[in-house]
Design an enzyme around this catalytic site. Structure first.
Site, mmCIF file in Angstrom:
data_model
loop_
_atom_site.group_PDB
_atom_site.id
_atom_site.type_symbol
_atom_site.label_atom_id
_atom_site.label_comp_id
_atom_site.label_asym_id
_atom_site.label_seq_id
_atom_site.Cartn_x
_atom_site.Cartn_y
_atom_site.Cartn_z
ATOM 1 N N LYS A 23 0.821 -1.216 0.000
ATOM 2 C CA LYS A 23 0.000 0.000 0.000
ATOM 3 C C LYS A 23 0.856 1.268 0.000
ATOM 4 C CE LYS A 23 -4.286 -1.932 1.624
ATOM 5 N NZ LYS A 23 -3.883 -3.346 1.839
HETATM 6 C C1 PLP Z 1 -4.521 -4.403 1.143
HETATM 7 C C2 PLP Z 1 -3.777 -5.689 1.005
HETATM 8 C C3 PLP Z 1 -4.157 -6.692 0.078
HETATM 9 C C4 PLP Z 1 -5.399 -6.563 -0.778
HETATM 10 O O1 PLP Z 1 -5.250 -5.615 -1.784
HETATM 11 P P1 PLP Z 1 -6.525 -4.985 -2.543
HETATM 12 O O2 PLP Z 1 -5.988 -3.886 -3.332
HETATM 13 O O3 PLP Z 1 -7.464 -4.506 -1.439
HETATM 14 O O4 PLP Z 1 -7.147 -6.074 -3.343
HETATM 15 C C5 PLP Z 1 -3.375 -7.820 -0.025
HETATM 16 N N1 PLP Z 1 -2.285 -7.994 0.750
HETATM 17 C C6 PLP Z 1 -1.881 -7.075 1.652
HETATM 18 C C7 PLP Z 1 -0.689 -7.336 2.490
HETATM 19 C C8 PLP Z 1 -2.604 -5.883 1.817
HETATM 20 O O5 PLP Z 1 -2.223 -4.968 2.720
#
Ligand code: PLP
Length: 469
Positions: free
Chosen positions: A113
């Site tokens: 993120k």
């Molecule tokens: C947020 C997250 C996801 C999921 O990603 P999306 O964009 O919501 O599909 C997967 N793995 C981790 C470690 C995350 O923080």
């Protein structure tokens, strides 16, 4: 480039007008009017580019209301070796010929993120400075999103962050990551309650429109278009790193929750990147896998959502999924509006008996799901066979990739977090703790800055009123 709503109720807007929210007034999500098409000559030129240059090429095709030089400097400030650990930003590791892991988790909070959120922080600060506005970000977190937002917004002019988290319910590592921030514009508020209490407070404050506009309350949720856009870049970067020439196709395996990451893959494919398949991986919360297998989208109630060992994928409905359905229906906003009128009431929809279902194949999506036993087994297997350690979310993606990948198409698995964040499961898989990356050795011993408050929205409103920008 102008942006429209998936539900048809927004006059076309510029990028900077949709930057802060992404949600349009009709309840739909902002989408570019069309996808820029990348021709063979451009793709050839892009192959040799640095992450930063590539990011500029892609972003500037979607953002035409920030002067090119300013956008370039925002990108160069965001994607640095200092912040992401290498000049590659998203380094590719090869497990065996045709099977790769794209490292998206080398930013400040060790989860993917950061790639989008770090850009968002700089875009917000730039736009607020230009308009003379200020922003108070209010959020609720059970871990990943909150810390990523805090590390992106720390020290930014004109921005304060009020982040609610359930008191003593996050892991020690996650708690320390957030609470050790000493920046004066970051307020960590531990709520006496559970995550849902935190989310209820955010909703209550957001529904008080007078308070919301008086104090310029905003959010950094996963439906923000700029976050999706930032993520498009690494699909191109990963493609170039895993192939020799642009005649080759690749497939991506993506651990999914809110459909943000894989939505960026969809956008890259629509722009002309030679992606064969987008393999969507879920954990036990398989609402998206169910859709891509059966054509039925059945959002779950919060109580039906399972707590799993890949907790960042524990979702009951996928907020960005509406963007894909908009494209699947050939951008039929009337149809999307009708479908989501049901979804917003908690109802399911079924496309299996409609012509749309046949078209899913044309978009390259396939899916699978994982569970605790298979992710632990995958972590162990990779560690034993390749001496590579992955986290639980990445393991879900790898598990699905192993089941679905085609022998002659290179497969790139997205690494969405580092194993150190989920130490408990790593110990279960390999018998000892994961190594800590440099700089994280004594995280839990650092002084912490936070306050504890009751689960009462008036208490939080009073606090924001006293401490807002
Ligand atoms: C947020 C997250 C996801 C999921 O990603 P999306 O964009 O919501 O599909 C997967 N793995 C981790 C470690 C995350 O923080």
């Amino acid at each position: 480039m102008r942006y429209i709503s998936t539900r048809g109720g927004m006059p076309p807007k510029k990028f900077s007008e949709i930057l802060m929210s992404g949600l349009s007034p009709d309840g739909g999500l902002a989408m570019p009017e069309s996808y820029p098409q990348i021709n063979a000559g451009e793709l050839e030129q892009w192959r040799g580019m640095s992450y930063q240059a590539l990011a500029f090429e892609i972003l500037s095709r979607f953002i035409d209301d920030i002067p090119a030089n300013d956008l370039r400097s925002i990108i160069e400030r965001t994607y640095t070796q200092d912040i992401f650990g290498s000049d590659d930003i998203t380094p590719l590791r090869t497990l065996e010929p045709g099977l790769h892991i794209l490292g998206l988790s080398n930013g400040p909070t060790l989860a993917f993120k950061d790639i989008a959120m770090q850009l968002l922080g700089n875009l917000f600060e730039y736009t607020l400075e230009k308009t003379g506005h200020e922003l108070n970000i209010l959020g609720a977190t059970s871990g990943d999103t909150g810390s990523s937002a805090e590390y992106a917004m720390r020290g930014k002019h004109g921005i304060r962050v009020f982040m609610l988290s359930p008191n003593e319910k996050m892991s020690r590592f996650q708690t320390a990551q957030m609470f050790s921030l000493q920046d004066e514009n970051i307020f960590n508020i531990a709520i006496r309650g559970v995550f849902d209490d935190c989310q209820d407070i955010v909703k209550a404050v957001s529904n008080d429109h007078h308070f919301k506009s008086k104090y310029n309350i905003g959010t950094v949720n996963s439906i923000n278009w700029a976050r999706i856009l930032a993520q498009v870049v690494y699909y191109f970067k990963g493609y170039f790193a895993a192939t020799q020439s642009n005649t080759e196709q690749v497939s991506f395996a993506v651990p999914s929750g809110n459909f943000g990451n894989i939505c960026a893959g969809h956008v890259a494919r629509m722009m002309g990147l030679p992606i064969k398949q987008l393999m969507l991986a879920t954990n036990e919360n398989d609402v998206l896998d169910e859709f891509f297998r059966t054509g039925i989208y059945r959002p779950r109630a919060t109580v039906e959502t399972k707590h799993t060992s890949s907790p960042s994928m524990d979702i009951s409905k996928a907020s960005n999924f509406e963007r894909f359905i908009f494209d699947l229906t050939e951008r039929d906003a009337v149809k999307v509006k009708q479908l989501w009128q049901g979804v917003d009431k908690g109802e399911a929809f079924n496309l299996s008996a409609t012509p749309l279902w046949e078209k899913i194949k044309d978009f390259g999506f396939i899916s699978g799901s994982s569970n605790h036993a298979s992710r632990i087994a995958m972590i162990r297997q990779l560690y034993q066979q390749h001496n590579v350690l992955v986290d639980t979310h990445t393991a879900d993606g790898l598990k699905v990739a192993m089941a679905l990948r085609e022998a002659d198409i290179p497969c790139i698995c997205m690494e969405t977090a580092l194993p150190v964040k989920f130490a408990e499961s790593i110990i279960e898989a390999i018998g000892h703790e994961p190594e800590r990356p440099a700089g994280f050795e004594n995280l839990e011993d650092l002084p912490q800055r936070y306050m504890v408050k009751d689960a009462n929205s008036q208490v939080i409103k009073d606090f924001i009123a006293e401490n807002s920008c």
